[in-house]
Design a protein around this motif. Structure first.
Motif, PDB file in Angstrom:
ATOM      1  N   ARG A   1       4.921  -6.647  10.668  1.00  0.00           N
ATOM      2  CA  ARG A   1       5.180  -5.176  10.058  1.00  0.00           C
ATOM      3  C   ARG A   1       3.930  -4.607   9.533  1.00  0.00           C
ATOM      4  O   ARG A   1       3.349  -5.125   8.807  1.00  0.00           O
ATOM      5  CB  ARG A   1       6.430  -5.381   8.888  1.00  0.00           C
ATOM      6  CG  ARG A   1       7.617  -6.042   9.568  1.00  0.00           C
ATOM      7  CD  ARG A   1       8.772  -4.983   9.673  1.00  0.00           C
ATOM      8  NE  ARG A   1       8.928  -3.981   8.759  1.00  0.00           N
ATOM      9  CZ  ARG A   1       9.169  -2.862   9.238  1.00  0.00           C
ATOM     10  NH1 ARG A   1       9.540  -2.498  10.435  1.00  0.00           N
ATOM     11  NH2 ARG A   1       9.587  -1.795   8.521  1.00  0.00           N
ATOM     12  N   GLY A   2       3.804  -3.378   9.446  1.00  0.00           N
ATOM     13  CA  GLY A   2       2.832  -2.713   9.214  1.00  0.00           C
ATOM     14  C   GLY A   2       2.982  -1.900   7.747  1.00  0.00           C
ATOM     15  O   GLY A   2       4.166  -2.458   7.043  1.00  0.00           O
ATOM     16  N   GLY A   3       2.190  -1.349   7.318  1.00  0.00           N
ATOM     17  CA  GLY A   3       2.297  -0.771   6.122  1.00  0.00           C
ATOM     18  C   GLY A   3       3.708   0.173   6.099  1.00  0.00           C
ATOM     19  O   GLY A   3       4.526   0.017   6.767  1.00  0.00           O
ATOM     20  N   PHE A   4       3.729   1.168   5.398  1.00  0.00           N
ATOM     21  CA  PHE A   4       4.871   2.098   5.401  1.00  0.00           C
ATOM     22  C   PHE A   4       5.046   2.544   6.681  1.00  0.00           C
ATOM     23  O   PHE A   4       4.638   3.093   7.486  1.00  0.00           O
ATOM     24  CB  PHE A   4       4.554   3.296   4.246  1.00  0.00           C
ATOM     25  CG  PHE A   4       5.942   3.949   3.910  1.00  0.00           C
ATOM     26  CD1 PHE A   4       6.416   3.622   2.945  1.00  0.00           C
ATOM     27  CD2 PHE A   4       6.343   5.018   4.753  1.00  0.00           C
ATOM     28  CE1 PHE A   4       7.847   4.286   2.761  1.00  0.00           C
ATOM     29  CE2 PHE A   4       7.551   5.756   4.628  1.00  0.00           C
ATOM     30  CZ  PHE A   4       8.247   5.384   3.408  1.00  0.00           C
ATOM     31  N   THR A   5       6.607   2.536   6.963  1.00  0.00           N
ATOM     32  CA  THR A   5       7.337   3.145   7.876  1.00  0.00           C
ATOM     33  C   THR A   5       8.530   3.968   7.754  1.00  0.00           C
ATOM     34  O   THR A   5       9.033   3.517   6.629  1.00  0.00           O
ATOM     35  CB  THR A   5       7.770   2.046   9.125  1.00  0.00           C
ATOM     36  OG1 THR A   5       8.651   1.043   8.634  1.00  0.00           O
ATOM     37  CG2 THR A   5       6.408   1.450   9.675  1.00  0.00           C
ATOM     38  N   SER A   6       8.807   4.767   8.396  1.00  0.00           N
ATOM     39  CA  SER A   6      10.101   5.632   7.799  1.00  0.00           C
ATOM     40  C   SER A   6      11.178   5.328   8.809  1.00  0.00           C
ATOM     41  O   SER A   6      11.080   4.646   9.575  1.00  0.00           O
ATOM     42  CB  SER A   6       9.605   7.159   8.045  1.00  0.00           C
ATOM     43  OG  SER A   6       9.559   7.550   9.439  1.00  0.00           O
TER      44      SER A   6
ATOM     45  N   THR B   1      -4.536   0.680   0.955  1.00  0.00           N
ATOM     46  CA  THR B   1      -4.506  -0.631   1.728  1.00  0.00           C
ATOM     47  C   THR B   1      -2.984  -1.167   1.698  1.00  0.00           C
ATOM     48  O   THR B   1      -2.484  -1.575   2.863  1.00  0.00           O
ATOM     49  CB  THR B   1      -5.457  -1.691   1.044  1.00  0.00           C
ATOM     50  OG1 THR B   1      -6.669  -1.138   0.950  1.00  0.00           O
ATOM     51  CG2 THR B   1      -5.248  -2.850   1.674  1.00  0.00           C
ATOM     52  N   ALA B   2      -2.519  -1.017   0.633  1.00  0.00           N
ATOM     53  CA  ALA B   2      -1.141  -1.516   0.685  1.00  0.00           C
ATOM     54  C   ALA B   2      -0.112  -0.607   1.627  1.00  0.00           C
ATOM     55  O   ALA B   2       0.880  -1.241   2.118  1.00  0.00           O
ATOM     56  CB  ALA B   2      -0.391  -1.635  -0.872  1.00  0.00           C
ATOM     57  N   THR B   3      -0.422   0.470   1.641  1.00  0.00           N
ATOM     58  CA  THR B   3       0.391   1.414   2.399  1.00  0.00           C
ATOM     59  C   THR B   3       0.213   1.303   3.647  1.00  0.00           C
ATOM     60  O   THR B   3       0.911   1.635   4.537  1.00  0.00           O
ATOM     61  CB  THR B   3       0.068   2.997   1.708  1.00  0.00           C
ATOM     62  OG1 THR B   3       0.349   2.962   0.436  1.00  0.00           O
ATOM     63  CG2 THR B   3       1.285   3.992   2.777  1.00  0.00           C
ATOM     64  N   LEU B   4      -1.221   1.326   4.049  1.00  0.00           N
ATOM     65  CA  LEU B   4      -1.342   1.646   5.631  1.00  0.00           C
ATOM     66  C   LEU B   4      -1.800   0.138   6.389  1.00  0.00           C
ATOM     67  O   LEU B   4      -1.828   0.060   7.665  1.00  0.00           O
ATOM     68  CB  LEU B   4      -2.719   2.208   5.586  1.00  0.00           C
ATOM     69  CG  LEU B   4      -2.674   3.787   5.213  1.00  0.00           C
ATOM     70  CD1 LEU B   4      -4.019   4.500   5.118  1.00  0.00           C
ATOM     71  CD2 LEU B   4      -1.768   4.628   5.850  1.00  0.00           C
ATOM     72  N   VAL B   5      -2.428  -0.881   5.559  1.00  0.00           N
ATOM     73  CA  VAL B   5      -2.556  -2.039   6.389  1.00  0.00           C
ATOM     74  C   VAL B   5      -1.502  -2.779   6.888  1.00  0.00           C
ATOM     75  O   VAL B   5      -0.747  -3.417   6.067  1.00  0.00           O
ATOM     76  CB  VAL B   5      -3.615  -3.072   5.460  1.00  0.00           C
ATOM     77  CG1 VAL B   5      -3.978  -4.250   6.244  1.00  0.00           C
ATOM     78  CG2 VAL B   5      -4.733  -2.231   5.098  1.00  0.00           C
ATOM     79  N   PRO B   6      -1.563  -2.971   8.365  1.00  0.00           N
ATOM     80  CA  PRO B   6      -0.350  -4.087   8.680  1.00  0.00           C
ATOM     81  C   PRO B   6      -0.419  -5.329   8.200  1.00  0.00           C
ATOM     82  O   PRO B   6      -1.534  -5.933   7.955  1.00  0.00           O
ATOM     83  CB  PRO B   6      -0.868  -4.230  10.365  1.00  0.00           C
ATOM     84  CG  PRO B   6      -1.713  -2.897  10.637  1.00  0.00           C
ATOM     85  CD  PRO B   6      -2.581  -2.716   9.180  1.00  0.00           C
TER      86      PRO B   6
END
Length: 136
Positions: free
Chosen positions: A131-136, A121-126
């Motif tokens: 801003r969303g979860g993790f982006t590179s 959830t912390a990683t994927l949920v916008p």
């Protein structure tokens, strides 16, 4: 894999939080059945390398399908990098980490499932800020 009832359930669910919870439960179930075998096979030597490679490729295919599904259904932030998220989910949902946390650190499988749900959830949920979860 896509024909399994548990997979159909999380693919068919519209709510992202529910998808992630169901996915974490699915991963937990798989690991409860095969993580000990996977650990034994990793210690068996090079003769089983092909079996392990095949299993990991199938796991990567499943994770890719899941993240692609999230992307195609608009669950990921617009600026998210699905390929990078595949790598993150693949690492988080792996049998080695499951074994380290449950057998190594004494977590119950229910605790692992809750942790995986929360971490996905912390990683994927916008986030509400856009801003969303993790982006590179």
């Amino acid at each position: 894999m896509a024909d399994r009832p548990q997979v159909q359930e999380f693919l068919g669910t519209r709510e992202l939080d529910t998808k992630l919870r169901l996915y974490a439960a699915y991963v937990r179930g798989i690991h409860e059945r095969v993580a000990a075998l996977f650990a034994l096979l990793t210690q068996a030597g090079p003769d089983v390398g092909e079996v392990l490679d095949t299993a990991e490729q199938e796991r990567l295919t499943g994770v890719t399908m899941f993240v692609t599904h999230l992307d195609e259904t608009g669950c990921l932030a617009p600026d998210a990098d699905p390929a990078h998220l595949v790598d993150i989910v693949w690492a988080l949902a792996g049998p080695q980490l499951f074994t380290q946390l449950t057998a190594g650190r004494g977590w119950s499988t229910a605790t692992y499932e809750r942790w995986l749900t929360d971490t996905l959830t912390a990683t994927l949920v916008p986030r509400p800020s856009g801003r969303g979860g993790f982006t590179s």
